[in-house]
Design a protein around this motif. Sequence first.
Motif, PDB file in Angstrom:
ATOM      1  N   GLY A 460      13.087  -3.457 -21.702  1.00 35.20           N
ATOM      2  CA  GLY A 460      13.279  -2.173 -22.354  1.00 35.20           C
ATOM      3  C   GLY A 460      13.549  -2.310 -23.839  1.00 35.20           C
ATOM      4  O   GLY A 460      13.832  -3.409 -24.330  1.00 35.20           O
ATOM      5  N   ASN A 461      13.414  -1.207 -24.561  1.00 34.79           N
ATOM      6  CA  ASN A 461      13.658  -1.157 -26.001  1.00 34.79           C
ATOM      7  C   ASN A 461      12.831  -2.177 -26.775  1.00 34.79           C
ATOM      8  O   ASN A 461      13.322  -2.870 -27.653  1.00 34.79           O
ATOM      9  N   LYS A 462      11.577  -2.266 -26.409  1.00 33.27           N
ATOM     10  CA  LYS A 462      10.688  -3.177 -27.136  1.00 33.27           C
ATOM     11  C   LYS A 462       9.250  -2.678 -27.046  1.00 33.27           C
ATOM     12  O   LYS A 462       8.904  -1.849 -26.177  1.00 33.27           O
ATOM     13  N   ASP A 463       8.437  -3.168 -27.941  1.00 35.88           N
ATOM     14  CA  ASP A 463       7.012  -2.862 -27.896  1.00 35.88           C
ATOM     15  C   ASP A 463       6.373  -3.653 -26.766  1.00 35.88           C
ATOM     16  O   ASP A 463       6.642  -4.845 -26.587  1.00 35.88           O
ATOM     17  N   VAL A 464       5.525  -2.980 -25.998  1.00 39.14           N
ATOM     18  CA  VAL A 464       4.855  -3.627 -24.868  1.00 39.14           C
ATOM     19  C   VAL A 464       3.382  -3.801 -25.205  1.00 39.14           C
ATOM     20  O   VAL A 464       2.694  -2.840 -25.594  1.00 39.14           O
ATOM     21  N   THR A 465       2.899  -5.023 -25.057  1.00 42.83           N
ATOM     22  CA  THR A 465       1.492  -5.312 -25.357  1.00 42.83           C
ATOM     23  C   THR A 465       0.664  -5.340 -24.075  1.00 42.83           C
ATOM     24  O   THR A 465       1.215  -5.362 -22.963  1.00 42.83           O
ATOM     25  N   MET A 466      -0.627  -5.391 -24.260  1.00 44.31           N
ATOM     26  CA  MET A 466      -1.517  -5.493 -23.096  1.00 44.31           C
ATOM     27  C   MET A 466      -1.256  -6.803 -22.365  1.00 44.31           C
ATOM     28  O   MET A 466      -1.355  -6.873 -21.136  1.00 44.31           O
ATOM     29  N   GLY A 467      -0.902  -7.824 -23.112  1.00 44.34           N
ATOM     30  CA  GLY A 467      -0.579  -9.109 -22.484  1.00 44.34           C
ATOM     31  C   GLY A 467       0.613  -8.987 -21.550  1.00 44.34           C
ATOM     32  O   GLY A 467       0.634  -9.595 -20.474  1.00 44.34           O
ATOM     33  N   ASP A 468       1.606  -8.189 -21.937  1.00 46.59           N
ATOM     34  CA  ASP A 468       2.769  -7.971 -21.075  1.00 46.59           C
ATOM     35  C   ASP A 468       2.363  -7.285 -19.773  1.00 46.59           C
ATOM     36  O   ASP A 468       2.869  -7.613 -18.695  1.00 46.59           O
ATOM     37  N   ILE A 469       1.472  -6.305 -19.891  1.00 47.59           N
ATOM     38  CA  ILE A 469       1.029  -5.567 -18.707  1.00 47.59           C
ATOM     39  C   ILE A 469       0.219  -6.463 -17.774  1.00 47.59           C
ATOM     40  O   ILE A 469       0.352  -6.395 -16.544  1.00 47.59           O
ATOM     41  N   ILE A 470      -0.584  -7.338 -18.363  1.00 46.21           N
ATOM     42  CA  ILE A 470      -1.388  -8.240 -17.535  1.00 46.21           C
ATOM     43  C   ILE A 470      -0.501  -9.237 -16.795  1.00 46.21           C
ATOM     44  O   ILE A 470      -0.817  -9.661 -15.676  1.00 46.21           O
ATOM     45  N   LYS A 471       0.636  -9.606 -17.393  1.00 45.80           N
ATOM     46  CA  LYS A 471       1.571 -10.492 -16.688  1.00 45.80           C
ATOM     47  C   LYS A 471       2.140  -9.794 -15.447  1.00 45.80           C
ATOM     48  O   LYS A 471       2.423 -10.423 -14.439  1.00 45.80           O
ATOM     49  N   VAL A 472       2.293  -8.478 -15.546  1.00 47.34           N
ATOM     50  CA  VAL A 472       2.793  -7.699 -14.406  1.00 47.34           C
ATOM     51  C   VAL A 472       1.733  -7.617 -13.312  1.00 47.34           C
ATOM     52  O   VAL A 472       2.035  -7.771 -12.116  1.00 47.34           O
ATOM     53  N   LEU A 473       0.488  -7.383 -13.696  1.00 47.37           N
ATOM     54  CA  LEU A 473      -0.628  -7.197 -12.748  1.00 47.37           C
ATOM     55  C   LEU A 473      -1.735  -8.202 -13.096  1.00 47.37           C
ATOM     56  O   LEU A 473      -2.752  -7.845 -13.706  1.00 47.37           O
ATOM     57  N   PRO A 474      -1.564  -9.455 -12.727  1.00 51.10           N
ATOM     58  CA  PRO A 474      -2.469 -10.508 -13.203  1.00 51.10           C
ATOM     59  C   PRO A 474      -3.722 -10.747 -12.367  1.00 51.10           C
ATOM     60  O   PRO A 474      -4.561 -11.550 -12.747  1.00 51.10           O
ATOM     61  N   PHE A 475      -3.860 -10.061 -11.228  1.00 47.02           N
ATOM     62  CA  PHE A 475      -4.922 -10.434 -10.294  1.00 47.02           C
ATOM     63  C   PHE A 475      -6.257  -9.716 -10.505  1.00 47.02           C
ATOM     64  O   PHE A 475      -7.243 -10.031  -9.844  1.00 47.02           O
ATOM     65  N   GLY A 476      -6.283  -8.767 -11.409  1.00 46.50           N
ATOM     66  CA  GLY A 476      -7.544  -8.048 -11.602  1.00 46.50           C
ATOM     67  C   GLY A 476      -7.892  -7.149 -10.442  1.00 46.50           C
ATOM     68  O   GLY A 476      -9.060  -6.771 -10.271  1.00 46.50           O
ATOM     69  N   ASN A 477      -6.891  -6.794  -9.611  1.00 46.10           N
ATOM     70  CA  ASN A 477      -7.176  -5.879  -8.498  1.00 46.10           C
ATOM     71  C   ASN A 477      -7.646  -4.533  -9.017  1.00 46.10           C
ATOM     72  O   ASN A 477      -7.194  -4.068 -10.057  1.00 46.10           O
ATOM     73  N   ARG A 478      -8.524  -3.901  -8.246  1.00 47.75           N
ATOM     74  CA  ARG A 478      -9.098  -2.629  -8.657  1.00 47.75           C
ATOM     75  C   ARG A 478      -8.437  -1.473  -7.909  1.00 47.75           C
ATOM     76  O   ARG A 478      -8.077  -1.601  -6.743  1.00 47.75           O
ATOM     77  N   ILE A 479      -8.306  -0.357  -8.587  1.00 44.90           N
ATOM     78  CA  ILE A 479      -7.791   0.836  -7.928  1.00 44.90           C
ATOM     79  C   ILE A 479      -8.827   1.316  -6.919  1.00 44.90           C
ATOM     80  O   ILE A 479     -10.037   1.283  -7.185  1.00 44.90           O
ATOM     81  N   SER A 480      -8.367   1.731  -5.761  1.00 44.56           N
ATOM     82  CA  SER A 480      -9.268   2.151  -4.680  1.00 44.56           C
ATOM     83  C   SER A 480      -8.704   3.374  -3.981  1.00 44.56           C
ATOM     84  O   SER A 480      -7.508   3.664  -4.083  1.00 44.56           O
ATOM     85  N   GLN A 481      -9.566   4.072  -3.273  1.00 44.52           N
ATOM     86  CA  GLN A 481      -9.104   5.217  -2.477  1.00 44.52           C
ATOM     87  C   GLN A 481      -9.776   5.197  -1.114  1.00 44.52           C
ATOM     88  O   GLN A 481     -10.984   4.967  -1.008  1.00 44.52           O
ATOM     89  N   ILE A 482      -8.955   5.413  -0.077  1.00 44.98           N
ATOM     90  CA  ILE A 482      -9.461   5.426   1.290  1.00 44.98           C
ATOM     91  C   ILE A 482      -8.930   6.665   2.006  1.00 44.98           C
ATOM     92  O   ILE A 482      -7.971   7.285   1.558  1.00 44.98           O
ATOM     93  N   GLN A 483      -9.551   7.002   3.111  1.00 43.12           N
ATOM     94  CA  GLN A 483      -9.090   8.120   3.921  1.00 43.12           C
ATOM     95  C   GLN A 483      -8.305   7.573   5.116  1.00 43.12           C
ATOM     96  O   GLN A 483      -8.785   6.682   5.821  1.00 43.12           O
ATOM     97  N   VAL A 484      -7.103   8.100   5.292  1.00 43.90           N
ATOM     98  CA  VAL A 484      -6.199   7.589   6.323  1.00 43.90           C
ATOM     99  C   VAL A 484      -5.638   8.758   7.120  1.00 43.90           C
ATOM    100  O   VAL A 484      -5.171   9.750   6.537  1.00 43.90           O
ATOM    101  N   SER A 485      -5.650   8.661   8.426  1.00 49.32           N
ATOM    102  CA  SER A 485      -5.096   9.723   9.263  1.00 49.32           C
ATOM    103  C   SER A 485      -3.575   9.726   9.142  1.00 49.32           C
ATOM    104  O   SER A 485      -2.955   8.708   8.811  1.00 49.32           O
ATOM    105  N   GLY A 486      -2.965  10.874   9.440  1.00 47.48           N
ATOM    106  CA  GLY A 486      -1.517  10.955   9.398  1.00 47.48           C
ATOM    107  C   GLY A 486      -0.875   9.924  10.319  1.00 47.48           C
ATOM    108  O   GLY A 486       0.155   9.319   9.987  1.00 47.48           O
ATOM    109  N   GLN A 487      -1.493   9.688  11.442  1.00 51.58           N
ATOM    110  CA  GLN A 487      -0.974   8.712  12.397  1.00 51.58           C
ATOM    111  C   GLN A 487      -0.965   7.315  11.785  1.00 51.58           C
ATOM    112  O   GLN A 487       0.000   6.556  11.941  1.00 51.58           O
ATOM    113  N   ASN A 488      -2.036   6.977  11.050  1.00 53.11           N
ATOM    114  CA  ASN A 488      -2.099   5.656  10.421  1.00 53.11           C
ATOM    115  C   ASN A 488      -1.218   5.570   9.175  1.00 53.11           C
ATOM    116  O   ASN A 488      -0.806   4.478   8.785  1.00 53.11           O
ATOM    117  N   VAL A 489      -0.950   6.708   8.528  1.00 47.65           N
ATOM    118  CA  VAL A 489       0.011   6.709   7.427  1.00 47.65           C
ATOM    119  C   VAL A 489       1.389   6.314   7.981  1.00 47.65           C
ATOM    120  O   VAL A 489       2.114   5.501   7.393  1.00 47.65           O
TER     121      VAL A 489
END
Length: 783
Positions: A460-489
């Motif tokens: 906190g209280n600092k400038d955040v770079t893209m490098g900092d964000i990549i350290k948080v999420l380093p795997f290159g995973n992609r955002i996705s969307q699926i359909q899930v029934s209430g039962q499976n939720v």
Amino acid sequence: MKKISLFLAFILILSLFVSGQNVSAAVTPTTEAPSTEIATTEVPTTEVPSTEAVSTEAVSTEAPTTEIPSTEAPTTEVATTETVSTEAPTTEIPTTEVATTEAPAQVTFVPDTTTEKEVTILHTNDIHGRLDAEPGRVIGMAKVKTVKEQEQPTLMLDSGDAFQGLPLSNYSKGEDMAKAMNAVGYDAMTVGNHEFDFGFEQAMHYKDLLNFPIISSNIYKDGKSVYAPSTIVEKDGIKFGIIGVTTPETATKTHPNNIVGVTFLDPLASVTAEMEKLKGQVDSFIILSHLGIDTATKEIWRSSYLADQLAANKSFQNDSIVLLDGHSHSVIEHGMVNGNTLLAQTGTALANIGKVTYTLDGSKLEAKMITEAETANLVGDAEINAIVNDAKTKFNTLTSEVVFRNPVTLQGEREYVRTMETNLGNAIADAMEKYAQTGFAARGDFAVTNGGGIRASIEGNKDVTMGDIIKVLPFGNRISQIQVSGQNVQAMFEHALSATVVEKNGKTGLDANGGFLQVSESVRVHFDLSKPAGERVYGIEIYDPALKQFVPLDMNKIYNVTTNDFTAAGGDGYTMLGGAREEGPSLDVVFANYLKTADMTKYETTEPIRIMPGDAASYVPPVVSTEEPATTEEPATTEEPATTEEPATTEEPATTEEPATTEEPATTEEPATTEEPATTEEPATTEEPATTEEPATTEEPATTEEPATTEVPSIETPTKEVQQPAAVMTTSTPSPAAHTKEVTSTEKEEGLPTTGEHQGAPIAAGGSLLAGAYMVYRNRKAA
């Protein structure tokens, strides 16, 4: 004399009366029972594609299930012209003259020297930006070159999804990866769905960046092929016909803005058509397919289906066919052999390099893997190491750019994100939910992401770079969307909270579990740690934007759940998920874009407000202000009425093709809704054999308007006659119905056009009768 006159008068009256009946009979239509050779059109099971060459039989020429786009008609002609465009290396041979050389297919196997010669192929797929080596996980591009130099293969090939993945490759939009692949010395590659992740123009730019052909036979934009469908590469005196094909799932597995106006034709039809063109010019066929073998993929879009159909195709029974696949990230260690056809795939992220060995006569057809462990002691190629190091330097410079000023510490350490809700997990899930409001075909209901994918905190209280964000999420995973029934939720959250209960620092909590889910602000989960795993969740509430309140989970409702591609595919044991999914950009990009404008003050709390431990006995479900919250929740955010949700730009209408294809591209248009203005014929198809326009049907009884025109005002008649496909309009009368009911002469006439001669026959007979009577009267009087 009187008798003679009477006799002649009688003869005259009789002949005129009979002639009237003959006139009537002359107009009756012949109801020849025609019927049908229409059926032959369905022969090419490849219903989807419009590529006429389909399975080669003439049948393909019919408006072949023009499924997705009406633009497909030009499939074949465009395709041939493209081939030569990018294939500088030996591709000028396969131009348009192919068609005439189909007959002498077996020429390929005449030279004994080539049929017995062993061919070796090294292949990769789904590299996903793995430029650099990672001990124990990734071979890296420099070692790929070393392996190639050791193996000395006949061909080096790739099956797509090379450029997008890790941030190191993403930041140059795949251009550094293109340099590395050029240095390795690939002979060809096909187009994967993620080749479009940096936009359509960049996907086209790869054709200029690469010094080898990038090919696909089934990608069209505005009716024109955008890549060369194939290339011919000659090595060791053997001509290889290499054909590319891309998954139609691309319509939903890249951002829709990147493929506006782009359609993906049926894989089997496209590949078969191209093989027919190359037949006689090449000695061996190699298919670079980015299709995959996932069971969630439509069967006719899977590489396994393509391989089986090609193996069964008698036109190519004397050819050895090698399919090098990608997309499903499957490791097919020893390949799948079906007759003369071999299917192979290496997994993903350069964990393996595939090796195929075969002979043209089919006496040998083998596949194996060269694993990362086998390359552990190899020294990477110096030229490619220099490319990778240069990419790292540029990347570090680019990622030093400040994204935002962070006022609050965001907790992302392992012992927290894998055991409980954290403010960093909340912020990441909120970023995903925000993207899903406009980034997919339908608005997302809520978002979840696995704690194991979060690898660092943000101070906190600092400038955040893209490098900092990549350290948080380093795997290159992609955002996705699926359909899930209430039962499976429900099952999903039970699984997320199923870890062993432990005591730490005097507090009871869950043990670390990479599958623990961090969630967005539109979902609340209540659980009881005193209960056994699988029975801990006692309350789930989903925010309904239409009602502006949280409502209980509807077990029968289908929810649009936004997550990452790892979790969506069932990673971390989420077997209740999976199935078809839409995909977008990498999570680091989604998160960075969100942080630029987000109100960070809402993340100042460290108390659980979304994943909340408690006691089932004291839980009070939310009171719903209306009886059916579930049905009205989708419409909530007025700005995205389903069709325009994709970044409200005007190109969004194009997104309507996504779902199709999703499946697609092939199913929804079949019903001829758009092309056949005479929609009345569609319904007719179901009743065609039975009712037809023959007046025999009961609704036409003696209505005088029916005969008036051939289409008959009653609904069915027009439909029936239109439905007869061009070949035989008169075949509309369905033989059985027309002949089994013996109709009276008056019934027959009801369906006939009222011509002058037909209507005048009775009048003529009546007039003759009067004339004859007058003659009789006159003769008698004279007597």
